[in-house]
Design an enzyme around this catalytic site. Structure first.
Site, PDB file in Angstrom:
ATOM      1  N   ASP A  74       0.875  -1.166   0.000  1.00  0.00           N
ATOM      2  CA  ASP A  74       0.000   0.000   0.000  1.00  0.00           C
ATOM      3  C   ASP A  74       0.910   1.212   0.000  1.00  0.00           C
ATOM      4  O   ASP A  74       1.825   1.323   0.821  1.00  0.00           O
ATOM      5  CB  ASP A  74      -0.948   0.026   1.200  1.00  0.00           C
ATOM      6  CG  ASP A  74      -2.112   0.967   0.911  1.00  0.00           C
ATOM      7  OD1 ASP A  74      -2.932   0.639   0.036  1.00  0.00           O
ATOM      8  OD2 ASP A  74      -2.187   2.047   1.528  1.00  0.00           O
ATOM      9  N   SER A  75       0.679   2.100  -0.947  1.00  0.00           N
ATOM     10  CA  SER A  75       1.636   3.183  -1.120  1.00  0.00           C
ATOM     11  C   SER A  75       0.934   4.463  -1.514  1.00  0.00           C
ATOM     12  O   SER A  75      -0.262   4.465  -1.800  1.00  0.00           O
ATOM     13  CB  SER A  75       2.674   2.778  -2.172  1.00  0.00           C
ATOM     14  OG  SER A  75       2.052   2.152  -3.270  1.00  0.00           O
TER      15      SER A  75
HETATM   16  P1  ITT Z   1      -3.618  -2.134  -5.291  1.00  0.00           P
HETATM   17  O1  ITT Z   1      -4.434  -1.609  -4.121  1.00  0.00           O
HETATM   18  O2  ITT Z   1      -4.315  -3.218  -6.061  1.00  0.00           O
HETATM   19  O3  ITT Z   1      -2.230  -2.521  -4.876  1.00  0.00           O
HETATM   20  P2  ITT Z   1      -3.627   0.650  -6.151  1.00  0.00           P
HETATM   21  O4  ITT Z   1      -3.064   1.333  -7.363  1.00  0.00           O
HETATM   22  O5  ITT Z   1      -5.051   0.970  -5.791  1.00  0.00           O
HETATM   23  O6  ITT Z   1      -3.440  -0.948  -6.366  1.00  0.00           O
HETATM   24  P3  ITT Z   1      -2.773   1.819  -3.635  1.00  0.00           P
HETATM   25  O7  ITT Z   1      -4.136   1.743  -3.026  1.00  0.00           O
HETATM   26  O8  ITT Z   1      -1.603   1.426  -2.789  1.00  0.00           O
HETATM   27  O9  ITT Z   1      -2.682   0.900  -4.939  1.00  0.00           O
HETATM   28  O10 ITT Z   1      -2.555   3.277  -4.183  1.00  0.00           O
HETATM   29  C1  ITT Z   1      -1.281   3.728  -4.514  1.00  0.00           C
HETATM   30  C2  ITT Z   1      -1.408   5.066  -5.233  1.00  0.00           C
HETATM   31  O11 ITT Z   1      -0.152   5.758  -5.151  1.00  0.00           O
HETATM   32  C3  ITT Z   1      -1.728   4.883  -6.694  1.00  0.00           C
HETATM   33  O12 ITT Z   1      -2.493   5.962  -7.140  1.00  0.00           O
HETATM   34  C4  ITT Z   1      -0.354   4.884  -7.334  1.00  0.00           C
HETATM   35  O13 ITT Z   1      -0.398   5.317  -8.651  1.00  0.00           O
HETATM   36  C5  ITT Z   1       0.439   5.830  -6.421  1.00  0.00           C
HETATM   37  N1  ITT Z   1       1.810   5.314  -6.342  1.00  0.00           N
HETATM   38  C6  ITT Z   1       2.280   4.355  -5.503  1.00  0.00           C
HETATM   39  N2  ITT Z   1       3.553   4.047  -5.794  1.00  0.00           N
HETATM   40  C7  ITT Z   1       3.893   4.806  -6.842  1.00  0.00           C
HETATM   41  C8  ITT Z   1       5.049   4.924  -7.609  1.00  0.00           C
HETATM   42  O14 ITT Z   1       6.110   4.138  -7.419  1.00  0.00           O
HETATM   43  N3  ITT Z   1       5.057   5.808  -8.602  1.00  0.00           N
HETATM   44  C9  ITT Z   1       3.987   6.591  -8.849  1.00  0.00           C
HETATM   45  N4  ITT Z   1       2.840   6.534  -8.195  1.00  0.00           N
HETATM   46  C10 ITT Z   1       2.777   5.640  -7.180  1.00  0.00           C
END
Ligand code: ITT
Length: 198
Positions: A74-75
């Protein structure tokens, strides 16, 4: 700390960008890395209040469904002048999945207005869960500065706006080798590798 002795895990994410980066970083280790899409896993509601809570929800759900260890990420992007928003709401900030990331980045830039402070960090919480409910947690960050207009077409999400400290280009311009050695995800994965695979 529980070691990973199993030879197969599932990545509990439906984000193709994350899957690609995690598979690349884990490639030198002798584990078969499956993706959630490949195994048709469901997407649980992310109703946690922290990155770790949300990663735990995703990892536990996938580990139980797939009956194998699951690694969830989660990021998000934490913008310092906006009190670390959008943070855990990065995937929901102006609905980038529907409206596209260029629009979300434009909104972010508008919100920043003429603020001099353009500093930000990406945060990544990694949780590995086993089908018996055991979990281990890791957190990584990378500090940087936001630029506008966005630059580059590599990576995913907010990468075209984010210039990591020590570099002059965005994550979307830098090579994947560089991103995968300094990113929030790389930092969290290094801890996971040391603790669970070492
Ligand atoms: P999952 O829950 O299925 O893993 P998600 O895209 O919904 O997929 P998150 O809820 O963790 O994942 O949301 C992470 C957000 O932060 C998402 O909008 C990503 O594009 C952004 N993000 C995370 N890591 C990133 C990175 O390395 N580079 C650019 N944006 C990132």
């Amino acid at each position: 700390m529980r070691k990973l002795i199993e030879k197969e895990i599932v990545l509990a994410t439906h984000n193709k960008g994350k899957v690609a980066e995690m598979q690349t970083i884990l490639a030198p280790f002798n584990i078969k890395v499956r993706s959630a899409d490949e195994l048709n896993l469901s997407e649980p509601e992310e109703n946690g209040k922290t990155f770790i809570e949300n990663a735990k929800i995703k990892a536990l759900c996938a580990a139980k469904e797939a009956n194998m260890p699951a690694l969830a990420d989660d990021s998000g992007l934490c913008v310092h002048a906006l009190n670390n928003r959008p943070g855990i709401y990065s995937a929901r900030y102006n609905e980038p999945k529907k409206n596209g990331f260029p629009y979300a980045m434009e909104c972010l830039n508008k919100e920043l207005g003429d603020s001099q402070d353009r500093s930000a960090h990406f945060a990544c919480a990694l949780v590995i869960a086993w089908p018996d409910g055991h979990t281990e947690e890791f957190e990584g960050q990378v500090q940087g500065t936001l630029c506008f207009p966005p630059q580059g077409d590599k990576g995913f999400g907010y990468d075209p706006m984010f210039v990591p400290n020590g570099y002059k280009e965005t994550f979307a311009q830098l090579s994947s080798e560089i991103k995968n050695s300094v990113s929030h995800r790389a930092n969290a994965l290094k801890m996971f590798i040391k603790a669970c695979l070492g």
